[in-house]
Structure formats: C-alpha cells, structure tokens
Design an enzyme around this catalytic site. Structure first.
Site, mmCIF file in Angstrom:
data_model
loop_
_atom_site.group_PDB
_atom_site.id
_atom_site.type_symbol
_atom_site.label_atom_id
_atom_site.label_comp_id
_atom_site.label_asym_id
_atom_site.label_seq_id
_atom_site.Cartn_x
_atom_site.Cartn_y
_atom_site.Cartn_z
ATOM 1 N N ASP A 67 63.834 48.259 83.197
ATOM 2 C CA ASP A 67 63.947 47.982 81.756
ATOM 3 C C ASP A 67 64.368 49.463 81.034
ATOM 4 O O ASP A 67 65.152 49.606 80.287
ATOM 5 C CB ASP A 67 62.761 47.862 81.105
ATOM 6 C CG ASP A 67 62.686 47.845 79.456
ATOM 7 O OD1 ASP A 67 63.529 47.183 78.849
ATOM 8 O OD2 ASP A 67 61.681 48.520 78.907
ATOM 9 N N ASP A 132 62.778 38.875 83.223
ATOM 10 C CA ASP A 132 61.998 39.736 84.084
ATOM 11 C C ASP A 132 62.524 40.237 85.319
ATOM 12 O O ASP A 132 62.221 41.277 85.830
ATOM 13 C CB ASP A 132 60.708 39.064 84.163
ATOM 14 C CG ASP A 132 59.853 38.965 82.747
ATOM 15 O OD1 ASP A 132 60.354 39.606 81.793
ATOM 16 O OD2 ASP A 132 58.765 38.224 82.585
ATOM 17 N N GLU A 135 65.458 42.469 85.388
ATOM 18 C CA GLU A 135 65.008 43.940 85.198
ATOM 19 C C GLU A 135 64.464 44.616 86.396
ATOM 20 O O GLU A 135 64.687 45.680 86.837
ATOM 21 C CB GLU A 135 64.051 44.067 83.855
ATOM 22 C CG GLU A 135 64.776 43.881 82.578
ATOM 23 C CD GLU A 135 63.657 43.967 81.573
ATOM 24 O OE1 GLU A 135 63.845 44.414 80.202
ATOM 25 O OE2 GLU A 135 62.368 43.583 81.501
#
Length: 249
Positions: A67, A132, A135
């Site tokens: 991220d 998710d 990332e």
C-alpha cells in the site's frame, strides 16, 4: 547419513515451490526464485501460520508495505503528470487511482485468488480480497526485486491503464465521505449504527444502519464495519443522488 524421509521432504517442498512459482508466472507474468516470500503474500490469516519465532506468516504485513509503495509511485506519477495540481487535488487523485475499487479490479483481472491459501472458502471472500492480495503482491515484488522493478510493474499494471485524468476526477471513491460532506454542508443530521452480526458463518460480518434526519435511509452488510458503512452510504447516495450532485461539486 541423511535419512530418506528428510531428503524426500526437502524434495517435495522444492517441488511444491516450483508448482507455486509456475502458477504465479502464468497468472502474473512474473518469475521469482523466492517462493516462500510470495507464498506469504498469498497466505490468509485464517491459516494461523507462524515462523519459528512465533511471528504471523500471512499477507497482512506485505499488504501494508505494498500500500505504501503504491502510494509513493502514484504520487510521483501525479506530481510529474499534473504540474498545475495543488496538494489537495493531487491527494484526491491519488486516492482515486489506488482506490479499493480499482485495486480489486486489477487483482480480479490477475486471478490472484487462485493462488491464495486459506481455511475460508473462496466464495465467502468479499471483493476486497483481490485488492488486498494485489497490495501484498506489490510488497513482495518490492522486497524481491527492489524499487525500480516494482515501480515499472505498477506503471504497467495501473498507471498505463488509467483513463484520462479529467474523467477519473469525476469518479467517486468514497460514498461515505461524499454523504458526510453533503449532510454537513446542508446541516442535516445523520449517524451510522453498526454492529457485528452473531452468526455461525466462518467469516465475520458487520451490519450498518444509516440514519438521515432520524430515519433509516439505507443499510449495509460486509466483512468489516468500515465496509458495511460504505455500502450503506453508497445505497443512500443512490437514493439521494440528484440532491447530492447538485450540492456537492
């Protein structure tokens, strides 16, 4: 003399790593010799895996790292591409490019859930699992190949595929933020009432009720409180779309 079982175990583990790396290359076009790192990037916390020191072995730490890397690369891209943009504008555009919706689409396109290891059935995951994993994958690429390679990968899979900046500017990345801004501007009372659902399902679910002028205008249910409130706000936005669009520019 080493036992046959120890040799067999080591060979089996190596074969499994090879199979994983082959699948990884087929889905993403990325080759690596660091199978354990990338396996961790696709290991869900439900497996309860840990290393010899008791540290958790799942994708959450790599997700955090990925991220941050994504944010840095996109910020640099915007700084160079939009010289007239001020800090607020650049921050807003970065949020749109690395929005959960956008990352979910990329992760889904790459079929990343085909690599995930979990004790939860894949059909019980929400769409956010795709973002998710993407990332976490970015975080693993950064550790394995360094920043330059990682930046190139991000430019290929995200920045080269984004639409015109002017079109992207009009996209909504958070219906909750938009709804709150509208209510505050118009001095309208609102509140979210959210709680965890107590069910026998393997995945935790939360429900949220959104009150607008002391009446329930929308409800949402998702795998986190934040997601449930966003879903409720999205439904409220569609119910009040014309009014909100007139007042929020």
């Amino acid at each position: 003399m080493k036992s046959f079982l120890s040799i067999f175990y080591r060979k089996s583990r190596s074969d499994n790593d090879g199979i994983f790396c082959d699948k990884l290359a087929q889905l993403t076009g990325f080759n690596t010799k660091n199978a354990p790192l990338f396996k961790q990037a696709f290991t869900h916390s439900s497996t309860n895996k840990s290393d010899k020191n008791g540290n958790p072995l799942n994708y959450e730490r790599l997700e955090f790292l990925g991220d941050a890397i994504l944010g840095t690369v996109v910020a640099s891209y915007l700084y160079q591409s939009v010289p007239q943009g001020n800090e607020g504008y650049l921050t807003k555009m970065r949020s749109k490019i690395v929005s959960r919706e956008n990352l979910n689409k990329i992760g889904k396109k790459l079929c990343l859930t085909e690599l995930v290891e979990s004790k939860i059935y894949k059909n019980q995951f929400g769409d956010n699992i795709f973002g998710d994993l993407f990332e976490a994958f970015i975080g693993a690429i950064y550790i394995d190949k360094g920043f330059d390679y990682c930046e190139s990968y991000i430019k290929t899979h995200i920045l080269s595929q984004i639409e015109d900046i002017n079109t992207l500017e009009g996209k909504i990345t958070s219906h909750k933020s938009l709804f709150i801004e509208f209510c505050q501007k118009e001095k309208i009372s609102f509140r979210f009432e959210s709680s965890e659902d107590h069910t026998n399902e393997h995945v935790r679910y939360f429900s949220s009720k959104l009150y607008y002028n002391e009446r329930i205008i929308a409800k949402g249910r998702a795998t986190s409180k934040k997601k449930a409130e966003e879903k409720a706000a999205q439904r409220a936005y569609f119910a009040l779309q014309n009014k909100i669009n007139v007042n929020i520019k």
